[in-house]
Design a protein around this motif. Structure first.
Motif, short mmCIF file in Angstrom:
data_model
loop_
_atom_site.label_atom_id
_atom_site.label_comp_id
_atom_site.label_asym_id
_atom_site.label_seq_id
_atom_site.Cartn_x
_atom_site.Cartn_y
_atom_site.Cartn_z
N PHE A 1 -38.56 37.69 12.18
CA PHE A 1 -37.94 37.52 13.49
C PHE A 1 -38.99 37.10 14.52
CE2 PHE A 1 -37.04 39.29 17.67
CZ PHE A 1 -35.80 38.72 17.94
N VAL A 2 -40.14 37.73 14.48
CA VAL A 2 -41.18 37.45 15.46
C VAL A 2 -41.64 36.00 15.36
CG1 VAL A 2 -43.51 38.02 16.23
CG2 VAL A 2 -41.94 39.84 15.55
N GLU A 3 -41.85 35.51 14.13
CA GLU A 3 -42.29 34.14 13.95
C GLU A 3 -41.19 33.16 14.36
OE1 GLU A 3 -44.67 30.95 13.31
OE2 GLU A 3 -45.22 33.07 13.42
N ASN A 4 -39.94 33.47 13.99
CA ASN A 4 -38.82 32.62 14.41
C ASN A 4 -38.72 32.54 15.92
OD1 ASN A 4 -37.71 31.67 11.99
ND2 ASN A 4 -36.65 33.60 11.62
N GLN A 5 -38.94 33.69 16.57
CA GLN A 5 -38.88 33.72 18.03
C GLN A 5 -40.00 32.87 18.64
OE1 GLN A 5 -40.01 37.37 20.27
NE2 GLN A 5 -37.89 37.34 21.01
N ARG A 6 -41.17 32.94 18.06
CA ARG A 6 -42.30 32.17 18.56
C ARG A 6 -42.02 30.66 18.42
NH1 ARG A 6 -45.85 34.07 15.33
NH2 ARG A 6 -46.35 35.85 16.65
N VAL A 7 -41.48 30.27 17.28
CA VAL A 7 -41.15 28.85 17.05
C VAL A 7 -40.08 28.39 18.02
CG1 VAL A 7 -40.13 27.22 15.41
CG2 VAL A 7 -41.85 28.87 14.62
N ALA A 8 -39.06 29.23 18.25
CA ALA A 8 -37.99 28.87 19.18
C ALA A 8 -38.54 28.66 20.59
CB ALA A 8 -36.91 29.95 19.19
N GLN A 9 -39.42 29.54 21.02
CA GLN A 9 -40.02 29.40 22.35
C GLN A 9 -40.83 28.12 22.46
OE1 GLN A 9 -41.87 33.32 22.20
NE2 GLN A 9 -40.63 34.00 23.92
N GLN A 10 -41.53 27.76 21.40
CA GLN A 10 -42.30 26.52 21.39
C GLN A 10 -41.37 25.31 21.48
OE1 GLN A 10 -44.50 26.91 17.73
NE2 GLN A 10 -46.12 28.15 18.65
N ARG A 11 -40.24 25.40 20.81
CA ARG A 11 -39.27 24.30 20.84
C ARG A 11 -38.63 24.16 22.22
NH1 ARG A 11 -35.96 23.80 15.13
NH2 ARG A 11 -37.76 23.28 13.84
N PHE A 12 -38.30 25.27 22.84
CA PHE A 12 -37.75 25.21 24.20
C PHE A 12 -38.77 24.58 25.15
CE2 PHE A 12 -34.77 28.77 22.95
CZ PHE A 12 -33.61 28.03 23.11
N SER A 13 -40.02 24.94 24.98
CA SER A 13 -41.07 24.38 25.83
C SER A 13 -41.19 22.87 25.62
CB SER A 13 -42.41 25.06 25.51
OG SER A 13 -43.45 24.51 26.28
N LEU A 14 -41.10 22.42 24.38
CA LEU A 14 -41.18 21.00 24.08
C LEU A 14 -40.01 20.24 24.70
CD1 LEU A 14 -42.44 18.60 22.51
CD2 LEU A 14 -40.98 19.26 20.57
N LEU A 15 -38.80 20.79 24.58
CA LEU A 15 -37.62 20.14 25.16
C LEU A 15 -37.74 20.05 26.68
CD1 LEU A 15 -34.81 21.80 23.00
CD2 LEU A 15 -35.77 19.50 22.75
N HIS A 16 -38.35 21.06 27.28
CA HIS A 16 -38.55 21.04 28.72
C HIS A 16 -39.54 19.94 29.12
CE1 HIS A 16 -38.98 22.28 32.82
NE2 HIS A 16 -40.22 22.73 32.65
N GLN A 17 -40.60 19.81 28.34
CA GLN A 17 -41.63 18.81 28.63
C GLN A 17 -41.12 17.39 28.44
OE1 GLN A 17 -44.97 19.76 26.12
NE2 GLN A 17 -45.07 21.88 26.84
N LYS A 18 -40.16 17.21 27.52
CA LYS A 18 -39.67 15.87 27.19
C LYS A 18 -38.20 15.71 27.54
CE LYS A 18 -43.12 15.11 23.58
NZ LYS A 18 -43.39 14.58 22.22
N LYS A 19 -37.81 16.19 28.70
CA LYS A 19 -36.40 16.18 29.10
C LYS A 19 -35.78 14.79 29.03
CE LYS A 19 -34.91 18.59 32.54
NZ LYS A 19 -34.71 19.24 33.85
N ASP A 20 -36.53 13.78 29.40
CA ASP A 20 -35.98 12.43 29.43
C ASP A 20 -35.73 11.87 28.02
OD1 ASP A 20 -35.95 12.35 32.18
OD2 ASP A 20 -37.95 11.47 32.33
N GLN A 21 -36.28 12.52 27.02
CA GLN A 21 -36.07 12.09 25.64
C GLN A 21 -35.02 12.92 24.93
OE1 GLN A 21 -40.85 11.57 25.22
NE2 GLN A 21 -39.72 11.43 23.29
#
Length: 283
Positions: free
Chosen positions: A3-23
């Motif tokens: 769960f902890v690793e899945n949560q960490r990956v999800a947070q990284q993905r949310f951060s990436l989507l935020h950084q690349k909103k136009d894509q």
């Protein structure tokens, strides 16, 4: 993964989507109910909506829109469904071809041949088309990401409707899966199109709320921050700092066992050991 690793990956993905909103392209579609298919045929597509997260511009492809084209004028959409659906998918995959090289596709449970990218691709093949396939690494399932981020109890089932209510998102035009099946049988293609547009708008609102830190869920602190002693150990204790604290506690326990009269004076005990070592080395 835990769960902890899945949560960490999800947070990284949310951060990436935020950084690349136009894509980021949010996608949803409606189709014939796959539970009503008696011959195993892939459900027919009725509408697809794609929304850019950064600009909020939305492209949609629907049966009722295509049926209005001159080439289909005077023809009943139901009687000519395959040809109209083929034109719809021609337009959609032309759009995919334009964006596939750089876009990140966010969806809600579009994971398999029953309902998902595979189902759309297969339906296009059945109708004689050659689909442009979106690489799996560019697909982001928001439903699974929320489970990874907040745990399974973040919303009741069906989770999309539940998380909408929790965040006070309007359901005007929104049809449940069951209602969409009835709408298809009744040939209410405009209602299906409006529902698809509403759902892609909902997905956008939920993602925006998450990356801005304003998403509301039913998850408790314990759901998000562990959920069991094992996960607490993994998240807080089995870290460099946690290991250091654990080692110190073990040393203190050994001190008490080795010299109970030291009265927990760890500094004195360490000094005595150092003095003894110095004395022994001078002999």
């Amino acid at each position: 993964m835990s769960f902890v690793e899945n949560q960490r990956v999800a947070q990284q993905r949310f951060s990436l989507l935020h950084q690349k909103k136009d894509q980021v392209i949010l996608i949803h579609y409606s189709c014939e109910s796959f539970y009503d298919s008696e011959d195993g045929r892939t459900p027919r597509i009725t509408s697809i909506a794609c929304r850019n997260l950064g600009s909020a511009q939305t492209r949609s492809f629907s049966i009722h829109q295509v049926s209005e084209l001159p080439k289909f004028s005077g023809v009943d959409a139901w009687d000519n469904y395959d040809n109209i659906e083929k034109e719809l998918l021609d337009q959609f995959f032309a759009y995919v071809q334009e964006h596939v090289a750089h876009a990140l596709w966010v969806h809600w449970n579009m994971r398999d041949i029953n309902y998902g990218f595979q189902a759309i691709e297969h339906r296009y093949k059945v109708l004689g088309g050659t689909p442009t396939e979106i690489p799996d690494e560019r697909k982001y399932d928001l439903a699974r990401m929320f489970v990874a981020r907040y745990g399974k109890r973040y919303a009741d089932h069906p989770r999309l409707e539940s998380i909408m209510k929790i965040n006070n998102i309007t359901d005007i035009g929104f049809l449940s899966g069951k209602d969409e099946a009835y709408a298809f049988k009744d040939r209410k293609f405009i209602a299906l199109h409006q529902s698809t547009l509403r759902k892609v708008d909902v997905i956008s609102s939920l993602l925006e709320a998450e990356i801005s830190g304003h998403l509301k869920t039913n998850a408790k602190w314990w759901d998000v921050n562990g959920g069991s002693a094992r996960l607490v150990w993994e998240k807080y204790i089995w870290t460099p700092a946690g290991k250091a604290v654990s080692a110190l506690l073990i040393i203190l326990a050994l001190v008490e066992w080795y010299n109970p009269d030291a009265k927990h004076d760890f500094a004195t005990w360490i000094k005595n050991i150092a003095d003894n070592n110095t004395e022994n080395s001078s002999k």
